[in-house]
Scaffold this motif. Structure first.
Motif, PDB file in Angstrom:
ATOM      1  N   HIS A 190      61.331  79.570  29.880  1.00 42.21           N
ATOM      2  CA  HIS A 190      60.252  79.834  28.931  1.00 42.21           C
ATOM      3  C   HIS A 190      59.927  78.539  28.191  1.00 42.21           C
ATOM      4  O   HIS A 190      60.757  77.638  28.097  1.00 42.21           O
ATOM      5  CB  HIS A 190      60.648  80.932  27.940  1.00 42.21           C
ATOM      6  CG  HIS A 190      61.918  80.640  27.192  1.00 42.21           C
ATOM      7  ND1 HIS A 190      63.162  80.964  27.690  1.00 42.21           N
ATOM      8  CD2 HIS A 190      62.141  80.038  25.999  1.00 42.21           C
ATOM      9  CE1 HIS A 190      64.099  80.586  26.834  1.00 42.21           C
ATOM     10  NE2 HIS A 190      63.497  80.021  25.793  1.00 42.21           N
ATOM     11  N   GLY A 191      58.717  78.461  27.682  1.00 35.49           N
ATOM     12  CA  GLY A 191      58.339  77.226  26.999  1.00 35.49           C
ATOM     13  C   GLY A 191      56.937  77.295  26.439  1.00 35.49           C
ATOM     14  O   GLY A 191      56.217  78.288  26.586  1.00 35.49           O
ATOM     15  N   ALA A 192      56.563  76.208  25.792  1.00 37.13           N
ATOM     16  CA  ALA A 192      55.207  76.065  25.250  1.00 37.13           C
ATOM     17  C   ALA A 192      54.739  74.650  25.531  1.00 37.13           C
ATOM     18  O   ALA A 192      55.443  73.686  25.231  1.00 37.13           O
ATOM     19  CB  ALA A 192      55.187  76.348  23.751  1.00 37.13           C
ATOM     20  N   GLN A 193      53.570  74.547  26.136  1.00 39.30           N
ATOM     21  CA  GLN A 193      53.009  73.236  26.450  1.00 39.30           C
ATOM     22  C   GLN A 193      51.646  73.125  25.785  1.00 39.30           C
ATOM     23  O   GLN A 193      50.901  74.108  25.697  1.00 39.30           O
ATOM     24  CB  GLN A 193      52.891  73.047  27.963  1.00 39.30           C
ATOM     25  CG  GLN A 193      52.537  71.631  28.362  1.00 39.30           C
ATOM     26  CD  GLN A 193      52.958  71.336  29.801  1.00 39.30           C
ATOM     27  OE1 GLN A 193      53.930  71.882  30.300  1.00 39.30           O
ATOM     28  NE2 GLN A 193      52.212  70.477  30.459  1.00 39.30           N
ATOM     29  N   ILE A 194      51.336  71.938  25.317  1.00 39.68           N
ATOM     30  CA  ILE A 194      50.051  71.713  24.653  1.00 39.68           C
ATOM     31  C   ILE A 194      49.085  71.110  25.674  1.00 39.68           C
ATOM     32  O   ILE A 194      49.350  70.053  26.251  1.00 39.68           O
ATOM     33  CB  ILE A 194      50.204  70.779  23.437  1.00 39.68           C
ATOM     34  CG1 ILE A 194      51.350  71.258  22.547  1.00 39.68           C
ATOM     35  CG2 ILE A 194      48.900  70.729  22.655  1.00 39.68           C
ATOM     36  CD1 ILE A 194      51.228  72.684  22.068  1.00 39.68           C
ATOM     37  N   LEU A 195      47.977  71.801  25.897  1.00 39.15           N
ATOM     38  CA  LEU A 195      46.996  71.387  26.888  1.00 39.15           C
ATOM     39  C   LEU A 195      45.705  70.952  26.202  1.00 39.15           C
ATOM     40  O   LEU A 195      45.467  71.275  25.031  1.00 39.15           O
ATOM     41  CB  LEU A 195      46.698  72.542  27.853  1.00 39.15           C
ATOM     42  CG  LEU A 195      47.892  73.102  28.629  1.00 39.15           C
ATOM     43  CD1 LEU A 195      47.451  74.272  29.495  1.00 39.15           C
ATOM     44  CD2 LEU A 195      48.550  72.026  29.486  1.00 39.15           C
ATOM     45  N   GLN A 196      44.899  70.223  26.953  1.00 41.15           N
ATOM     46  CA  GLN A 196      43.599  69.801  26.441  1.00 41.15           C
ATOM     47  C   GLN A 196      42.594  70.948  26.545  1.00 41.15           C
ATOM     48  O   GLN A 196      42.629  71.743  27.493  1.00 41.15           O
ATOM     49  CB  GLN A 196      43.085  68.593  27.225  1.00 41.15           C
ATOM     50  CG  GLN A 196      43.944  67.354  27.100  1.00 41.15           C
ATOM     51  CD  GLN A 196      43.363  66.184  27.860  1.00 41.15           C
ATOM     52  OE1 GLN A 196      42.151  66.100  28.074  1.00 41.15           O
ATOM     53  NE2 GLN A 196      44.224  65.264  28.270  1.00 41.15           N
ATOM     54  N   MET A 197      41.698  71.009  25.569  1.00 36.27           N
ATOM     55  CA  MET A 197      40.712  72.080  25.537  1.00 36.27           C
ATOM     56  C   MET A 197      39.410  71.554  24.957  1.00 36.27           C
ATOM     57  O   MET A 197      39.413  70.728  24.051  1.00 36.27           O
ATOM     58  CB  MET A 197      41.252  73.245  24.702  1.00 36.27           C
ATOM     59  CG  MET A 197      40.343  74.468  24.666  1.00 36.27           C
ATOM     60  SD  MET A 197      39.233  74.457  23.229  1.00 36.27           S
ATOM     61  CE  MET A 197      40.363  74.743  21.896  1.00 36.27           C
ATOM     62  N   LYS A 198      38.312  72.033  25.512  1.00 31.73           N
ATOM     63  CA  LYS A 198      36.990  71.735  24.966  1.00 31.73           C
ATOM     64  C   LYS A 198      36.327  73.034  24.543  1.00 31.73           C
ATOM     65  O   LYS A 198      36.454  74.050  25.228  1.00 31.73           O
ATOM     66  CB  LYS A 198      36.089  71.063  26.019  1.00 31.73           C
ATOM     67  CG  LYS A 198      36.354  69.601  26.269  1.00 31.73           C
ATOM     68  CD  LYS A 198      35.305  69.053  27.232  1.00 31.73           C
ATOM     69  CE  LYS A 198      35.462  67.563  27.447  1.00 31.73           C
ATOM     70  NZ  LYS A 198      34.408  67.026  28.359  1.00 31.73           N
ATOM     71  N   GLN A 199      35.631  72.994  23.424  1.00 31.36           N
ATOM     72  CA  GLN A 199      34.806  74.121  23.041  1.00 31.36           C
ATOM     73  C   GLN A 199      33.380  73.784  23.446  1.00 31.36           C
ATOM     74  O   GLN A 199      32.678  73.026  22.784  1.00 31.36           O
ATOM     75  CB  GLN A 199      34.896  74.405  21.541  1.00 31.36           C
ATOM     76  CG  GLN A 199      34.189  75.688  21.143  1.00 31.36           C
ATOM     77  CD  GLN A 199      34.555  76.162  19.755  1.00 31.36           C
ATOM     78  OE1 GLN A 199      35.410  75.583  19.106  1.00 31.36           O
ATOM     79  NE2 GLN A 199      33.908  77.235  19.304  1.00 31.36           N
ATOM     80  N   LYS A 200      32.964  74.365  24.577  1.00 25.29           N
ATOM     81  CA  LYS A 200      31.678  74.000  25.161  1.00 25.29           C
ATOM     82  C   LYS A 200      30.511  74.639  24.426  1.00 25.29           C
ATOM     83  O   LYS A 200      29.414  74.133  24.426  1.00 25.29           O
ATOM     84  CB  LYS A 200      31.655  74.402  26.640  1.00 25.29           C
ATOM     85  CG  LYS A 200      32.697  73.681  27.484  1.00 25.29           C
ATOM     86  CD  LYS A 200      32.679  74.137  28.923  1.00 25.29           C
ATOM     87  CE  LYS A 200      31.405  73.756  29.634  1.00 25.29           C
ATOM     88  NZ  LYS A 200      31.456  74.089  31.072  1.00 25.29           N
TER      89      LYS A 200
END
Length: 722
Positions: A190-200
């Motif tokens: 189990h884990g948590a990863q921080i990903l890139q995100m755009k609000q289009k």
């Protein structure tokens, strides 16, 4: 009514209702399984609530999986004020109805304040269904849903049903395959990863296939991806998700706080992080089987968490809004949506990215042909936007090949497409795959025949007859027959196919309009985008069906926009060619069935003779034979033959008329029934006396043991033989 929806919300009983609701009231009263108990309005939401009792016929062996469903269940049928343009919805009256074990549920009702679970009565657009089928069918569908529930027929066993959400905060596009890869390769379960995100847009979020880092552009924001690949959750979502505390039903919820700490410590940038008021959170919840709509056993649940990183509030009390997860478009999704999963897809090498080529390319891409290599040295000019796939002004001035790669990249992230703007004649090598020629260039057609850079069969597509005819040619296995020979074989069809003869005899109108594109060095024929698109739409289907054909395939797509009743598609299968021995660098190809037929004459008791019909192309030094004519008055003997004349002129005139002179009298043949195919003294004399009208004239002698060809040259009046 303790333990029911009535104790949770204010309901006011009504004596009457609006006239527009009466058809539904009548349908309920007439339904054999429904009993109407009362009419209400409520602070829950504007509209009419119809209280009903359902009589259910329970199975003799008990309710499916011992669900707590009773023989009489009370429901509320909620009807919004915009009835009948929107379908009614059903609410469970019992607060303890076993929703956590039931699929086919909606969480909330669209365009209302209701956030309660309710039966998903129809998997498509229920409003369209209701408008077409009416209130009586609706009542029957309610009965059927509950009957399917108690008999275990709501679940098909083909996947885990997810709850369908209404009134959400937006959509989040993500690549499910990429997220599953993170889960499977992560160091712990189990884990948590921080990903890139755009609000289009205000309600649209795009999660990128990259881990978040500092010093990214301001439009790239962090989002949390939390997962647990060990613990399986069997229950369905059974309550509205209002605060972060509601997410504790999922094992991976405990990783959200860990993700927040990562953002605030590892990725802190004051100008960006301090301004965050909402954090997008994606939870990967492991289900007992593959999730419907996905490609794995993970259900991706997305929420927008209202959280101020500067004040660090208690996360459990933070409000959340549900966001709908959307699978990003990839190869697998394109195949699934286009119904082409079972079709083998090779890389595409696209020669020519103009009006026709660009549309063929993108039609294929949408079927899952996502690896494409574009070859075109031309650039997009303003007038191209009228008919090119790309119709945005930004593309003007860019090479067509590069624009098509941009289009592919915009549609499919991480695809392997490439663009090539160099002259195709100087390309060192081409990738393996399907070569599609949409250049409409005779030079490139002949180059493709002569070059050793193309190993696989070629597909060539062109538009003729002022846009009325589209022609697509798919070479046979091992490039036999090839494009040129297939074209000549198609000319032969003109003798019996009026549509082919009409094409070959088409004349451009004298007043044909042209538009010279600004800065364009060639004439551009006036032709509308719809006509080009019609022809382009045929090519992907032909490729799907015939890309591995043994024989060649020719498709004639006739589209007359002035007379739509005159349209049709014609498919012709072209036989392979027999390659006879070259003579002085000239190749000699003859259709296989014709060659077998002529060979049989050498085994008869009398010699025979006829004329060769076909084409001579000096650019590639090829003689292609597709027909013969044998005069009825041949004087046949056991050691010689004199060719007659009966019917020859008439046949050649008809040939010239129907093929517009594209098929011609190109040579003669005769048989030797004894010995080999060496010419006799009489044959040698005939060779010397022949004066070809073409660059070369073919003389063929066939015997039971061999075949020999002799080419008589026009300029030298001499013959060459093997």
């Amino acid at each position: 009514m303790p333990g029911t929806i009535f104790e949770r919300y204010e309901f006011l009983k009504l004596e009457t209702c609006c006239e527009k609701y009466m058809p539904l009231i009548s349908a309920i009263d007439e339904n054999y399984s429904m009993e109407r108990l009362g009419l209400y309005e409520s602070s829950l939401s504007d509209g009419l609530f119809i209280h009903c009792r359902l009589e259910l016929s329970l199975p003799t062996n008990g309710v499916y999986k011992e669900l707590d469903v009773r023989s009489d269940e009370e429901i509320l049928i909620f009807v919004k004020s915009d009835y009948p343009f929107f379908a009614p919805a059903v609410l469970f009256v019992r607060n303890d109805f076993p929703t956590s074990r039931i699929p086919h549920l909606n969480l909330g009702i669209a365009n209302s304040n209701i956030h309660l679970l309710n039966p998903c009565l129809y998997r498509g657009d229920v409003n369209e269904w209701f408008f077409q089928n009416g209130p009586r069918a609706f009542c029957d569908r309610v009965n059927d849903w509950f009957s399917d529930l108690i008999n275990g027929e709501l679940m098909n066993g083909d996947g885990f049903e997810t709850v369908r959400y209404e009134n959400t905060a937006g959509f989040a596009e993500m690549d499910f395959d990429y997220l599953c890869k993170i889960i499977s390769t992560y160091g712990t379960t189990h884990g948590a990863q921080i990903l890139q995100m755009k609000q289009k847009a205000n309600r649209y979020f795009q999660i990128l296939n990259q881990e978040y880092s500092k010093e990214l552009s301001d439009d790239i924001l962090p989002c949390i991806f939390a997962f647990d690949r060990e613990n399986v959750v069997h229950d369905f979502i059974s309550q509205a998700l209002c605060t972060e505390k509601d997410l504790k039903i999922f094992p991976c919820e405990c990783r959200i706080q860990h993700g927040i700490r990562k953002i605030s410590r590892r990725y802190y940038e004051s100008h960006k992080i301090d301004s965050l008021k909402n954090i997008l959170v994606v939870l990967a919840v492991k289900r007992p089987m593959q999730v419907l709509g996905g490609f794995s056993e993970y259900e991706f649940i997305v929420v927008l968490l209202s959280y101020d990183l500067k004040s660090s509030p208690n996360i459990e009390n933070c409000s959340i809004k549900k966001v709908v997860p959307i699978q990003a478009l990839n190869n697998a999704m394109a195949e699934r949506l286009s119904g082409t999963e079972n079709i083998s897809k090779k890389p595409v090498i696209m020669l020519g990215c103009g009006a026709l080529g660009s549309k063929v390319s993108m039609n294929l891409a949408r079927m899952g042909y996502t690896e494409q290599h574009f070859y075109d040295e031309d650039v997009i000019l303003p007038h191209n936007l009228v008919r090119h796939y790309e119709n945005c002004n930004y593309a003007v001035g860019f090479p067509k090949a590069e624009v098509m790669k941009i289009e592919m990249d915009c549609m499919f992230s991480g695809n392997k497409s490439t663009s090539h703007t160099e002259n195709i004649f100087y390309v060192d090598s081409l990738p393996e795959g399907l070569v599609i020629d949409c250049t409409a260039s005779r030079r490139i057609m002949f180059w493709s025949i002569l070059t050793d850079k193309i190993k696989s069969s070629i597909i060539r597509s062109e538009i003729y007859a002022g846009g009325k005819m589209g022609l697509t040619v798919i070479e046979g296995k091992n490039r036999n027959p090839d494009i040129y020979d297939m074209q000549i074989s198609l000319y032969r069809k003109a003798l019996g196919e009026p549509v082919i003869s009409q094409w070959l005899n088409y004349k451009q109108p004298k007043d044909m309009r042209y538009h010279i594109g600004f800065g364009c060095s060639s004439d551009t024929t006036i032709l509308d985008d719809g006509t080009i698109s019609n022809h382009a739409s045929m090519v992907p289907h032909l490729i799907n069906k015939y890309q591995d054909t043994e024989n060649g395939i020719v498709c004639v797509n006739y589209f007359d926009r002035d007379d739509l009743t005159n349209n049709g598609v014609y498919i012709y299968e072209m036989e392979p060619m027999v390659f006879l021995e070259e003579v002085d660098g000239w190749s000699i190809h003859i259709s296989s069935s014709l060659y077998q037929r002529i060979q049989k004459y050498s085994n008869e008791k009398l010699e025979n003779a006829g004329v060769w019909i076909g084409s001579i192309e000096k650019k590639i030094k090829r003689v292609t034979i597709v027909d013969t004519f044998i005069p009825e008055d041949n004087e046949r003997k056991d050691n010689t033959v004199e060719m007659g004349k009966k019917g020859v002129k008439e046949y050649l005139k008809s040939l010239r008329t129907k093929t517009n002179g594209l098929l011609r009298y190109i040579g003669e043949w005769h048989t030797h029934i004894a010995g080999d195919a060496s010419p006799s003294q009489k044959d040698l004399k005939t060779f010397c006396e022949t004066h070809p009208a073409e660059d070369v004239f073919l003389m063929t002698i066939l015997s039971p043991s061999n075949t020999r060809n002799y080419l008589i040259r026009r300029e030298k009046n001499e013959y060459k033989r093997l």
